[in-house]
Design a protein around this motif. Structure first.
Motif, PDB file in Angstrom:
ATOM      1  N   GLY A   1       0.837  -1.232  -0.135  1.00  0.00           N
ATOM      2  CA  GLY A   1      -0.019   0.178  -0.252  1.00  0.00           C
ATOM      3  C   GLY A   1       0.696   1.328  -0.048  1.00  0.00           C
ATOM      4  O   GLY A   1       2.046   1.061  -0.394  1.00  0.00           O
ATOM      5  N   THR A   2       0.280   2.255  -0.034  1.00  0.00           N
ATOM      6  CA  THR A   2       0.589   3.546   0.068  1.00  0.00           C
ATOM      7  C   THR A   2       0.950   4.324   1.395  1.00  0.00           C
ATOM      8  O   THR A   2      -0.292   4.122   2.708  1.00  0.00           O
ATOM      9  CB  THR A   2      -0.382   4.670  -0.622  1.00  0.00           C
ATOM     10  N   ALA A   3       2.410   4.643   2.300  1.00  0.00           N
ATOM     11  CA  ALA A   3       2.188   5.482   2.688  1.00  0.00           C
ATOM     12  C   ALA A   3       2.130   5.663   3.820  1.00  0.00           C
ATOM     13  O   ALA A   3       1.197   7.318   3.439  1.00  0.00           O
ATOM     14  CB  ALA A   3       3.732   5.387   3.108  1.00  0.00           C
ATOM     15  N   PRO A   4       1.389   6.158   5.207  1.00  0.00           N
ATOM     16  CA  PRO A   4       0.452   7.257   5.406  1.00  0.00           C
ATOM     17  C   PRO A   4       1.108   8.852   5.589  1.00  0.00           C
ATOM     18  O   PRO A   4       2.351   8.317   5.690  1.00  0.00           O
ATOM     19  CB  PRO A   4       0.230   6.427   7.092  1.00  0.00           C
ATOM     20  N   GLU A   5       0.844   9.703   5.752  1.00  0.00           N
ATOM     21  CA  GLU A   5       1.284  10.860   5.987  1.00  0.00           C
ATOM     22  C   GLU A   5       2.163  10.786   7.563  1.00  0.00           C
ATOM     23  O   GLU A   5       1.791  10.615   8.330  1.00  0.00           O
ATOM     24  CB  GLU A   5      -0.052  12.352   6.314  1.00  0.00           C
ATOM     25  N   GLY A   6       3.796  10.984   6.774  1.00  0.00           N
ATOM     26  CA  GLY A   6       5.085  11.053   8.182  1.00  0.00           C
ATOM     27  C   GLY A   6       5.103   9.551   7.950  1.00  0.00           C
ATOM     28  O   GLY A   6       6.014   9.684   8.251  1.00  0.00           O
ATOM     29  N   GLY A   7       4.631   9.172   7.251  1.00  0.00           N
ATOM     30  CA  GLY A   7       6.127   8.103   6.727  1.00  0.00           C
ATOM     31  C   GLY A   7       5.370   5.993   7.322  1.00  0.00           C
ATOM     32  O   GLY A   7       4.391   6.912   8.518  1.00  0.00           O
TER      33      GLY A   7
ATOM     34  N   GLN B   1      17.175   6.538   5.368  1.00  0.00           N
ATOM     35  CA  GLN B   1      17.664   5.776   2.903  1.00  0.00           C
ATOM     36  C   GLN B   1      16.249   5.753   2.693  1.00  0.00           C
ATOM     37  O   GLN B   1      16.481   5.654   1.680  1.00  0.00           O
ATOM     38  CB  GLN B   1      18.303   4.485   3.769  1.00  0.00           C
ATOM     39  N   TYR B   2      15.532   5.345   3.576  1.00  0.00           N
ATOM     40  CA  TYR B   2      13.973   5.577   2.893  1.00  0.00           C
ATOM     41  C   TYR B   2      12.804   6.802   3.497  1.00  0.00           C
ATOM     42  O   TYR B   2      12.960   7.020   4.552  1.00  0.00           O
ATOM     43  CB  TYR B   2      13.036   4.361   3.168  1.00  0.00           C
ATOM     44  N   PRO B   3      12.542   7.567   2.436  1.00  0.00           N
ATOM     45  CA  PRO B   3      11.562   8.211   2.755  1.00  0.00           C
ATOM     46  C   PRO B   3      10.733   7.863   3.573  1.00  0.00           C
ATOM     47  O   PRO B   3      10.185   9.193   4.080  1.00  0.00           O
ATOM     48  CB  PRO B   3      11.643   9.437   1.582  1.00  0.00           C
ATOM     49  N   ASP B   4      10.157   7.289   3.006  1.00  0.00           N
ATOM     50  CA  ASP B   4       8.032   6.506   2.957  1.00  0.00           C
ATOM     51  C   ASP B   4       8.595   5.687   4.711  1.00  0.00           C
ATOM     52  O   ASP B   4       7.382   5.450   4.741  1.00  0.00           O
ATOM     53  CB  ASP B   4       8.603   5.543   2.373  1.00  0.00           C
ATOM     54  N   LEU B   5       9.723   5.897   5.126  1.00  0.00           N
ATOM     55  CA  LEU B   5       9.883   5.206   6.769  1.00  0.00           C
ATOM     56  C   LEU B   5       9.100   6.484   7.951  1.00  0.00           C
ATOM     57  O   LEU B   5       9.965   7.488   7.494  1.00  0.00           O
ATOM     58  CB  LEU B   5      10.436   4.952   7.434  1.00  0.00           C
ATOM     59  N   SER B   6       8.486   6.155   8.577  1.00  0.00           N
ATOM     60  CA  SER B   6       8.497   7.583   9.560  1.00  0.00           C
ATOM     61  C   SER B   6       9.281   7.310  10.817  1.00  0.00           C
ATOM     62  O   SER B   6      10.301   6.142  10.729  1.00  0.00           O
ATOM     63  CB  SER B   6       7.415   6.926  10.667  1.00  0.00           C
TER      64      SER B   6
END
Length: 382
Positions: free
Chosen positions: A81-87, A167-172
């Protein structure tokens, strides 16, 4: 250091160096700083969590015995899925004992208890958490693994989260740690030091430890030639050999080999490169008694209990976030009464710790604890 270890380490360093050109350093990271990404590799099929939408192996800088810098690795798994706001919020997974050889590393060979761990981690993934699973120093990278060295394991877990979130911008940057057995102890140490080691860039929320090995130092100090001549279970014997390896890696001046018989030195050397499954099979076939491995008691080392406490003794205070301890009452891989004692000490010291118990053994407690662990962690991120 043994030739096989040197060869494996050289390959790991070459692989990491080759990957540097493919992966830019995190923005603002100091070259060589703990938590700095060195490279990214594909995970083996054995180390890839089923159901993960993306899975990679991170090579990063961290710390090993003697507060020395090192390079180690971690597996990173993303939910669908798509990462939530903030990752994606992060679960740092502190794995149980896999062995000491480079080919035993979690991000190389996968978990020792495949069905158990994949079911457990898959549940976290299904709940919308990314999973960062550190290998610990000396597993799949240079040097030897200082088994049960809690401070080292805490550094490795925190630095893995630093590396992954950089490394991964979609991680909070919001994260919690969960761990089992050796990893249960690592999770507890991480819980104590996460805020200190993580600094202002990470938002540590709390921890879950299952099957936590508490006050092992009280048991280990009894090892020596005077022990009754009985064979322990293969897993318990393997743990003893791994601990002896951890001690000689962390404290080379102790000269652990001088306390051992020829048989003891042979078994300790074998354990230094063996994964838990094969070593357990060899021990089950040979049935050596622990006492036969020693010429002198371990207690002949000056200030042994103090040394062991500083090395593996679980912190009894200083926790700044909630901690859940989950323990099976039929667990014989750890000394269950000592784990219950540890929980009581935390309560007496007014630490933010909660104990839950289950009518389960060491392995079964991992997934049996989920009905308590899931809402506990959900509350941490609320």
């Amino acid at each position: 250091m043994r030739i096989s270890k040197i060869a494996a380490t050289s390959l790991a360093v070459v692989a990491a160096t080759a990957a540097v050109s493919l992966v830019p350093a995190a923005a603002g990271a100091r070259p060589g700083a703990a938590g700095t990404v060195v490279g990214v590799e594909a995970l083996s099929a054995a180390a890839t969590l089923p159901g993960s939408a993306r899975a990679e192996r991170l090579i990063y800088r961290s710390t090993t015995a003697g507060d020395q810098p090192t390079t180690t690795s971690a597996a990173v798994y993303f939910p669908s899925g798509t990462a939530p706001e903030g990752g994606w919020p992060v679960i740092a997974w502190a794995h149980g004992t896999v062995g000491l050889g480079d080919d035993c590393a979690y991000s190389v060979a996968g978990p020792a208890a495949v069905e158990r761990d994949w079911a457990y981690l898959g549940t976290w993934l299904d709940q919308g958490y990314a999973v960062v699973a550190a290998d610990y120093a000396g597993l799949g990278g240079p040097g030897e693994h200082p088994y049960l060295n809690g401070i080292v394991e805490a550094h490795n877990v925190v630095d893995a989260v630093h590396a992954a979130t950089a490394q991964y911008p979609d991680l909070s940057n919001k994260w919690a740690v969960v761990g089992q057995s050796q990893g249960g102890g690592a999770a507890v140490f991480t819980a104590r030091y996460a805020t200190e080691f993580g600094g202002p860039t990470l938002d540590y929320r709390g921890a879950v430890g299952t099957g936590v090995p508490a006050y092992i130092e009280d048991v280990i100090q009894l090892l020596g030639p005077g022990m009754p001549p009985i064979a322990l279970s293969s897993h318990l014997s393997a743990y003893v050999l791994y601990i002896l390896n951890g001690l000689r890696t962390t404290f080379p001046d102790l000269d652990i080999e001088s306390l051992l018989t020829d048989s003891g030195r042979t078994w300790v050397d074998r354990a230094a490169t063996a994964c838990i499954g094969p070593l357990g099979d060899e021990l089950a076939a040979a049935e050596p008694s622990v006492g036969s491995m020693f010429t002198r008691p371990l207690s002949s080392i000056p200030d042994l209990h103090g040394l062991l406490s500083r090395y593996m003794g679980l912190p009894e205070s200083g926790y700044d976030r909630p901690l859940l301890l989950a323990q099976g009452l039929r667990d014989t891989d750890v000394v269950t009464p000592e784990t219950l004692r540890f929980a009581a000490v935390l309560e007496a010291n007014r630490q933010p710790a909660t104990l839950r118990t289950y009518p389960t053994d060491h392995d079964a407690t991992v997934n049996a604890s989920l009905p308590d662990s899931l809402p506990f962690v959900r509350g941490l991120f609320a």
